[in-house]
Design a protein around this motif. Sequence first.
Motif, PDB file in Angstrom:
ATOM      1  N   SER A 123       0.858  -1.310   0.076  1.00  0.00           N
ATOM      2  CA  SER A 123      -0.125   0.050   0.103  1.00  0.00           C
ATOM      3  C   SER A 123       0.894   1.168  -0.054  1.00  0.00           C
ATOM      4  CB  SER A 123      -0.948   0.222   1.193  1.00  0.00           C
ATOM      5  OG  SER A 123      -1.517   1.163   1.158  1.00  0.00           O
ATOM      6  N   THR A 124       0.327   2.205  -0.760  1.00  0.00           N
ATOM      7  CA  THR A 124       1.103   3.582  -0.781  1.00  0.00           C
ATOM      8  C   THR A 124       0.339   4.533   0.369  1.00  0.00           C
ATOM      9  OG1 THR A 124      -0.383   4.165  -2.658  1.00  0.00           O
ATOM     10  CG2 THR A 124       1.961   3.507  -3.000  1.00  0.00           C
ATOM     11  N   VAL A 125      -0.383   4.228   1.093  1.00  0.00           N
ATOM     12  CA  VAL A 125      -0.950   4.885   2.183  1.00  0.00           C
ATOM     13  C   VAL A 125      -0.769   4.179   3.238  1.00  0.00           C
ATOM     14  CG1 VAL A 125      -3.024   5.980   3.306  1.00  0.00           C
ATOM     15  CG2 VAL A 125      -2.611   6.322   0.915  1.00  0.00           C
ATOM     16  N   VAL A 126       0.099   4.363   4.427  1.00  0.00           N
ATOM     17  CA  VAL A 126       0.403   3.569   5.625  1.00  0.00           C
ATOM     18  C   VAL A 126       0.654   4.367   6.820  1.00  0.00           C
ATOM     19  CG1 VAL A 126       1.733   1.565   4.017  1.00  0.00           C
ATOM     20  CG2 VAL A 126       2.928   3.842   5.185  1.00  0.00           C
ATOM     21  N   ARG A 127       0.641   3.746   7.928  1.00  0.00           N
ATOM     22  CA  ARG A 127       0.788   4.126   9.209  1.00  0.00           C
ATOM     23  C   ARG A 127       2.255   4.095   9.563  1.00  0.00           C
ATOM     24  NH1 ARG A 127      -3.864   5.930  11.423  1.00  0.00           N
ATOM     25  NH2 ARG A 127      -5.851   4.768  10.819  1.00  0.00           N
ATOM     26  N   LEU A 128       2.916   5.155   9.984  1.00  0.00           N
ATOM     27  CA  LEU A 128       4.133   4.958  10.608  1.00  0.00           C
ATOM     28  C   LEU A 128       4.724   6.167  11.431  1.00  0.00           C
ATOM     29  CD1 LEU A 128       5.901   7.344   8.646  1.00  0.00           C
ATOM     30  CD2 LEU A 128       5.827   5.321   6.982  1.00  0.00           C
ATOM     31  N   ASN A 129       5.630   6.016  12.183  1.00  0.00           N
ATOM     32  CA  ASN A 129       6.027   7.285  12.907  1.00  0.00           C
ATOM     33  C   ASN A 129       7.171   7.990  12.358  1.00  0.00           C
ATOM     34  OD1 ASN A 129       4.917   6.605  15.694  1.00  0.00           O
ATOM     35  ND2 ASN A 129       6.217   4.570  15.179  1.00  0.00           N
ATOM     36  N   MET A 130       6.890   9.401  12.359  1.00  0.00           N
ATOM     37  CA  MET A 130       8.093  10.248  11.660  1.00  0.00           C
ATOM     38  C   MET A 130       8.932  10.751  12.742  1.00  0.00           C
ATOM     39  SD  MET A 130       8.092  10.355   8.424  1.00  0.00           S
ATOM     40  CE  MET A 130       9.098  12.014   8.225  1.00  0.00           C
ATOM     41  N   PRO A 131      10.020  11.109  12.523  1.00  0.00           N
ATOM     42  CA  PRO A 131      11.082  11.720  13.180  1.00  0.00           C
ATOM     43  C   PRO A 131      10.546  13.259  13.362  1.00  0.00           C
ATOM     44  CG  PRO A 131      12.279  10.581  11.576  1.00  0.00           C
ATOM     45  CD  PRO A 131      10.855  10.443  11.238  1.00  0.00           C
ATOM     46  N   PRO A 132      11.142  13.895  14.591  1.00  0.00           N
ATOM     47  CA  PRO A 132      11.892  13.424  15.594  1.00  0.00           C
ATOM     48  C   PRO A 132      11.426  12.320  16.666  1.00  0.00           C
ATOM     49  CG  PRO A 132      11.377  15.750  15.970  1.00  0.00           C
ATOM     50  CD  PRO A 132      10.764  15.323  14.800  1.00  0.00           C
ATOM     51  N   GLY A 133      10.121  12.591  16.833  1.00  0.00           N
ATOM     52  CA  GLY A 133       9.662  11.505  17.752  1.00  0.00           C
ATOM     53  C   GLY A 133      10.300  12.143  19.478  1.00  0.00           C
ATOM     54  N   PRO A 134      10.557  11.070  20.269  1.00  0.00           N
ATOM     55  CA  PRO A 134      11.005  11.469  21.657  1.00  0.00           C
ATOM     56  C   PRO A 134      12.285  12.115  21.686  1.00  0.00           C
ATOM     57  CG  PRO A 134      10.122   9.121  21.584  1.00  0.00           C
ATOM     58  CD  PRO A 134      10.272   9.589  20.217  1.00  0.00           C
ATOM     59  N   PHE A 135      12.681  13.221  22.319  1.00  0.00           N
ATOM     60  CA  PHE A 135      11.716  13.726  23.288  1.00  0.00           C
ATOM     61  C   PHE A 135      11.301  15.213  22.743  1.00  0.00           C
ATOM     62  CE2 PHE A 135      14.038  10.501  25.471  1.00  0.00           C
ATOM     63  CZ  PHE A 135      13.080   9.811  25.987  1.00  0.00           C
ATOM     64  N   VAL A 136      11.122  15.347  21.356  1.00  0.00           N
ATOM     65  CA  VAL A 136      11.047  16.536  20.925  1.00  0.00           C
ATOM     66  C   VAL A 136       9.600  16.799  20.449  1.00  0.00           C
ATOM     67  CG1 VAL A 136      11.875  18.208  18.736  1.00  0.00           C
ATOM     68  CG2 VAL A 136      13.536  16.788  19.695  1.00  0.00           C
ATOM     69  N   ALA A 137       9.034  15.809  19.591  1.00  0.00           N
ATOM     70  CA  ALA A 137       7.885  16.158  19.176  1.00  0.00           C
ATOM     71  C   ALA A 137       6.671  15.183  20.244  1.00  0.00           C
ATOM     72  CB  ALA A 137       7.746  15.245  17.885  1.00  0.00           C
ATOM     73  N   ARG A 138       5.625  15.520  20.498  1.00  0.00           N
ATOM     74  CA  ARG A 138       4.723  15.100  21.394  1.00  0.00           C
ATOM     75  C   ARG A 138       3.988  13.809  20.869  1.00  0.00           C
ATOM     76  NH1 ARG A 138       0.534  18.924  23.834  1.00  0.00           N
ATOM     77  NH2 ARG A 138       0.182  19.180  21.954  1.00  0.00           N
ATOM     78  N   ASP A 139       3.724  13.783  19.596  1.00  0.00           N
ATOM     79  CA  ASP A 139       3.240  12.686  18.864  1.00  0.00           C
ATOM     80  C   ASP A 139       3.605  12.721  17.538  1.00  0.00           C
ATOM     81  OD1 ASP A 139       1.288  10.728  17.928  1.00  0.00           O
ATOM     82  OD2 ASP A 139      -0.412  11.643  18.529  1.00  0.00           O
ATOM     83  N   PRO A 140       4.444  11.434  17.274  1.00  0.00           N
ATOM     84  CA  PRO A 140       5.088  11.143  15.965  1.00  0.00           C
ATOM     85  C   PRO A 140       4.321  10.388  15.042  1.00  0.00           C
ATOM     86  CG  PRO A 140       5.864   9.576  17.524  1.00  0.00           C
ATOM     87  CD  PRO A 140       4.968  10.530  18.331  1.00  0.00           C
ATOM     88  N   ARG A 141       3.085   9.908  15.486  1.00  0.00           N
ATOM     89  CA  ARG A 141       2.151   9.106  14.643  1.00  0.00           C
ATOM     90  C   ARG A 141       1.533   9.899  13.427  1.00  0.00           C
ATOM     91  NH1 ARG A 141      -1.846   7.280  18.800  1.00  0.00           N
ATOM     92  NH2 ARG A 141      -1.764   9.227  19.079  1.00  0.00           N
ATOM     93  N   VAL A 142       1.745   9.202  12.174  1.00  0.00           N
ATOM     94  CA  VAL A 142       1.293   9.966  10.945  1.00  0.00           C
ATOM     95  C   VAL A 142       0.667   8.960   9.873  1.00  0.00           C
ATOM     96  CG1 VAL A 142       2.839  11.917  10.952  1.00  0.00           C
ATOM     97  CG2 VAL A 142       3.278   9.824   9.577  1.00  0.00           C
ATOM     98  N   VAL A 143      -0.309   9.204   9.349  1.00  0.00           N
ATOM     99  CA  VAL A 143      -0.686   8.587   7.989  1.00  0.00           C
ATOM    100  C   VAL A 143       0.098   9.065   6.906  1.00  0.00           C
ATOM    101  CG1 VAL A 143      -2.579   7.959   6.459  1.00  0.00           C
ATOM    102  CG2 VAL A 143      -3.197   8.101   8.998  1.00  0.00           C
ATOM    103  N   ALA A 144       1.105   8.147   6.345  1.00  0.00           N
ATOM    104  CA  ALA A 144       1.705   8.644   5.206  1.00  0.00           C
ATOM    105  C   ALA A 144       1.400   8.410   3.979  1.00  0.00           C
ATOM    106  CB  ALA A 144       3.123   7.904   5.215  1.00  0.00           C
ATOM    107  N   LEU A 145       1.042   9.657   2.935  1.00  0.00           N
ATOM    108  CA  LEU A 145       0.634   9.288   1.643  1.00  0.00           C
ATOM    109  C   LEU A 145       2.041   9.297   0.601  1.00  0.00           C
ATOM    110  CD1 LEU A 145      -1.733  12.366   2.102  1.00  0.00           C
ATOM    111  CD2 LEU A 145      -2.184   9.852   2.699  1.00  0.00           C
TER     112      LEU A 145
END
Length: 513
Positions: A89-111
Amino acid sequence: MATATYLSFSAPPSSCAGRQRRRQATRASASATDRPREVVSPKRRLPLRKVPGDYGPPVVGALRDRLEYFYGPGGRDGFFTARVRAHGSTVVRLNMPPGPFVARDPRVVALLDAASFPVLFDTSLVDKTDLFTGTFMPSTDLTGGYRVLSYVDPSEPNHGPLKALLFYLLSHRRQHVIPKFREVYGGLFGLMEKELARAGKADFGNHNDAAAFSFLCQALLGRDPAESALQGDGPKLITKWVLFQLSPLLNLGLPKLVEDSLLHSFRLPPALVRKDYDRLADFFRDAARGVVDEGERLGVPREEAVHNILFAMCFNSFGGMKILFPSLVKWLGRAGARTHGRLATEVRDAVRAHGGEVTMKALAEMPLVKSAVYEALRIEPPVAMQYGRAKRDMVVESHDYGFEVREGEMLFGYQPMATKDPRVFARPEEYVPDRFLGEDGARLLRHVVWSNGPETASPTLQDKQCAGKDFVVLIARLLVAELFLRYDSFDVQVGASALGSSVTITSLKKATF
C-alpha cells in the motif's frame, strides 16, 4: 522545501473565486514512452481498505522508526519504500522523526503516491497550523517571538496580510531581478573560473551561498549586505540559525549515538544563536524599511513584519536557493554534453534574437530550459515533506483504494515518492530534461508539486501554496541561461550534504559559438 513560503514574483490575485477543489478521484497513468501521455480515468468509487501499518509500542516504536529513518541501509527513501512493499500500500501508518523527546506525537498516516498526496493542498480538508516543520515546531525564540507565516493556517486572520506582505516584497522591485541576478551570478562564475584555474576544482555551494544572499538583498531590498554591518557573514549566520531550527530532522554524518542523542532527542538552545539572529534582524530592520512600511499599511505590526521578512528571505528564499541551485547544477552536469549542446543553442539563439539581452521575452523562447528546471524540481523537490491535520473524517484515495482517515489524524506526504510515481511518470528515477515539452509534457505539470500545490495553479492569499512559486522558477531559469551563455559544457563531482547536495565543478568549457 511542510508548506513552503518563498517570495512572490507577482502581485496576489484579488480572490480565489475561480479556484476549484482538487478532486481525489482523478487518476493518471503513463505509457512507456520517454514523455508519457497522461491517461485520465473516469471518476469511480474505489474499494475501501483499512490504513495498514502500526506505530509499535509508545516511545519504543517511535525510536525504532527514527533510527531506521536516519541510519537504515536504504536511507530516507528506503525507509518509505520498505513500508510500501511490506504492506502492499502507498498509504500507511508510521512514526515520523524526530519523535521522543522533541515531538509530542510522531504518529502519521503517510501518503506515498501522486494520487493521495494532493489532499495536503486542500485547506478545507486539512489544517496547517504549526506544521511547517512537521510533528514539532521550533521555538518562537528563534523567530523574534513570533509565529511567522509558514506556521500560520489560512483560517487565521493574520495569514492574508502576512502573505500579501511577501507578495509585495518582490513585486515592488521586479524590474531589478534579472539585471541583479546576472550581475551577481556573473561574478560567481568569474570567481569559480579563477578557483578552477588555481586548484583544478571549484566548490559551487560556497560560492552559491554568498551569491544567493547578495542577490536577494540587492534585488528585493536595494541593499548590498557586504556594505552593511553584516559584511560577508550573512550566509554563515543564516546556516547556523537554520541548523538550530531543523537539527531534529537532519543527518550531519556524526557518529550515530552522538548525533541521535544530541540532535534528534533534544532541541538545541535558541540562546546559543540569539546574537547571530539579532545581527540579521538589525540588518532587515534597516534594509527592509520600505517593505515594513507597506506591512504597516496592510495591518502587520512593524516588528512582526521585520521577522516575517527575515524568515522569508533567509529561511525560505536563501534556504531554497541553497538546496535547489546545487541540485539543478548536479542534474544538468550529469545530463551530458548532448543535453548541454541543446540548452546552449536554445539559450544563445533566444538571447541573440532579443538584442543580446536576457529578458522575460527571451526566457519565454527557452522551453527546454524551463522543462529542465521543472524536471529538477520533480526529481528532487527542495521541500520533501508536507503535513496537514485532518479537519474531519474523510476518505483519502490512492490509485487503487480508499482509506478512512479520522478527524485530528496527522497526514504526511513524502513528495519524492509522489513526484516519482511510476503510474504517472515514465522512467521516474531518471532526469529527463525535455520531459515537460509539448502538450503531453504540459499535461504532466499538475503532478509537479514542489510548491505545496500543482505547478498549474497560482498561489493566493487563502492557501498555503508557495508565495514565491513563479519567482523560484524564474531565478532557476536564469541560472541555466547564465550557465549556458558562458559555457558549452561542464563537469561535476557530487557528494552528500545535510541540506541537499554538495557539488564541485571540475571543468568549465567556455562558449565557442
